[in-house]
Design a protein around this motif. Structure first.
Motif, PDB file in Angstrom:
ATOM      1  N   LYS A   1       0.846  -1.188   0.000  1.00 45.79           N
ATOM      2  CA  LYS A   1       0.000   0.000   0.000  1.00 45.79           C
ATOM      3  C   LYS A   1       0.885   1.242   0.000  1.00 45.79           C
ATOM      4  O   LYS A   1       1.702   1.421   0.901  1.00 45.79           O
ATOM      5  N   VAL A   2       0.723   2.060  -1.011  1.00 46.63           N
ATOM      6  CA  VAL A   2       1.480   3.306  -1.131  1.00 46.63           C
ATOM      7  C   VAL A   2       0.508   4.454  -0.871  1.00 46.63           C
ATOM      8  O   VAL A   2      -0.504   4.579  -1.559  1.00 46.63           O
ATOM      9  N   GLU A   3       0.808   5.270   0.143  1.00 45.98           N
ATOM     10  CA  GLU A   3      -0.056   6.388   0.509  1.00 45.98           C
ATOM     11  C   GLU A   3       0.679   7.702   0.287  1.00 45.98           C
ATOM     12  O   GLU A   3       1.827   7.842   0.712  1.00 45.98           O
TER      13      GLU A   3
ATOM     14  N   PHE B   1      -2.701  -5.558 -10.948  1.00 44.60           N
ATOM     15  CA  PHE B   1      -3.894  -4.711 -10.890  1.00 44.60           C
ATOM     16  C   PHE B   1      -3.948  -4.042  -9.525  1.00 44.60           C
ATOM     17  O   PHE B   1      -3.450  -4.565  -8.538  1.00 44.60           O
ATOM     18  N   CYS B   2      -4.539  -2.847  -9.475  1.00 42.90           N
ATOM     19  CA  CYS B   2      -4.483  -2.005  -8.276  1.00 42.90           C
ATOM     20  C   CYS B   2      -5.866  -1.552  -7.815  1.00 42.90           C
ATOM     21  O   CYS B   2      -6.791  -1.433  -8.613  1.00 42.90           O
ATOM     22  N   HIS B   3      -5.941  -1.254  -6.529  1.00 40.52           N
ATOM     23  CA  HIS B   3      -7.107  -0.610  -5.928  1.00 40.52           C
ATOM     24  C   HIS B   3      -6.676   0.781  -5.487  1.00 40.52           C
ATOM     25  O   HIS B   3      -5.607   0.944  -4.896  1.00 40.52           O
ATOM     26  N   VAL B   4      -7.483   1.791  -5.785  1.00 36.01           N
ATOM     27  CA  VAL B   4      -7.155   3.175  -5.455  1.00 36.01           C
ATOM     28  C   VAL B   4      -8.208   3.763  -4.520  1.00 36.01           C
ATOM     29  O   VAL B   4      -9.407   3.549  -4.724  1.00 36.01           O
TER      30      VAL B   4
ATOM     31  N   ALA C   1      -5.540  12.592 -10.326  1.00 36.38           N
ATOM     32  CA  ALA C   1      -4.774  11.747  -9.406  1.00 36.38           C
ATOM     33  C   ALA C   1      -4.214  10.519 -10.128  1.00 36.38           C
ATOM     34  O   ALA C   1      -3.033  10.194  -9.982  1.00 36.38           O
ATOM     35  N   LEU C   2      -5.049   9.847 -10.913  1.00 33.51           N
ATOM     36  CA  LEU C   2      -4.594   8.655 -11.623  1.00 33.51           C
ATOM     37  C   LEU C   2      -3.505   8.987 -12.633  1.00 33.51           C
ATOM     38  O   LEU C   2      -2.509   8.269 -12.746  1.00 33.51           O
ATOM     39  N   ASP C   3      -3.674  10.068 -13.372  1.00 32.39           N
ATOM     40  CA  ASP C   3      -2.666  10.469 -14.349  1.00 32.39           C
ATOM     41  C   ASP C   3      -1.380  10.921 -13.663  1.00 32.39           C
ATOM     42  O   ASP C   3      -0.276  10.727 -14.192  1.00 32.39           O
TER      43      ASP C   3
ATOM     44  N   VAL D   1      -2.712   3.660  -3.123  1.00 35.46           N
ATOM     45  CA  VAL D   1      -2.771   2.654  -4.184  1.00 35.46           C
ATOM     46  C   VAL D   1      -2.268   1.358  -3.580  1.00 35.46           C
ATOM     47  O   VAL D   1      -1.191   1.325  -2.978  1.00 35.46           O
ATOM     48  N   SER D   2      -3.047   0.286  -3.705  1.00 36.71           N
ATOM     49  CA  SER D   2      -2.656  -0.986  -3.113  1.00 36.71           C
ATOM     50  C   SER D   2      -2.778  -2.112  -4.133  1.00 36.71           C
ATOM     51  O   SER D   2      -3.602  -2.066  -5.045  1.00 36.71           O
ATOM     52  N   TRP D   3      -1.924  -3.119  -3.949  1.00 33.97           N
ATOM     53  CA  TRP D   3      -1.929  -4.313  -4.796  1.00 33.97           C
ATOM     54  C   TRP D   3      -1.322  -5.465  -4.011  1.00 33.97           C
ATOM     55  O   TRP D   3      -0.667  -5.260  -2.995  1.00 33.97           O
TER      56      TRP D   3
END
Length: 150
Positions: A11-13, A66-69, A109-111, A146-148
């Motif tokens: 998890k990256v915060e 694949f990631c969860h945001v 944010a995604l970009d 963002v977590s994976w």
């Protein structure tokens, strides 16, 4: 993968201070060439820098998984509001329904983290996002995680 193997959640915060901004509409030159507005580019650069710093601290490379945001946009409470209305906003009784739209905040944010946390925003399979008013002492900020699994 065997069922006995443990999956680790990464998890990256990140936090980007200042009023969250949405993705601006593309602009066009006289020749018909499209470009991103300067304000949007600067904001995405700030997000990119925060993500790069965090990935560097965590000694991580961009993931191909694949990631969860999760995104929380803490918006400033308008100074023109009455004390009562400001307190209601501070405690969550009033939510921001003004611009920028939440979908444009998500796009920025995604970009902004693309190429740093993940290679492409097509890897994002789920998003949880909301706009709330911030505490006046804390100030406006964009929080993103963002977590994976590995």
């Amino acid at each position: 993968m065997l069922l006995t193997e443990r999956m680790e959640l990464i998890k990256v915060e990140i936090e980007v201070s200042g009023q969250p901004q949405g993705k601006g509409r593309p602009r066009f030159t006289r020749n018909g060439r499209a470009y991103t507005p300067e304000k949007t580019r600067e904001y995405e650069t700030r997000i990119h820098a925060a993500a790069w710093q965090k990935m560097h601290e965590m000694k991580l490379d961009p993931t191909s998984k694949f990631c969860h945001v999760e995104i929380v946009a803490f918006m400033e409470i308008p100074k023109s509001w009455s004390k009562v209305k400001r307190l209601e906003a501070e405690y969550g009784a009033i939510l921001p329904t003004t611009k920028p739209d939440i979908d444009n905040i998500i796009k920025s944010a995604l970009d902004g983290v693309e190429g740093v946390i993940y290679y492409s925003d097509t890897q994002v399979t789920s998003i949880n996002a909301k706009k709330v008013y911030c505490h006046p002492d804390r100030g406006a900020v964009l929080y993103m995680s963002v977590s994976w699994t590995v």
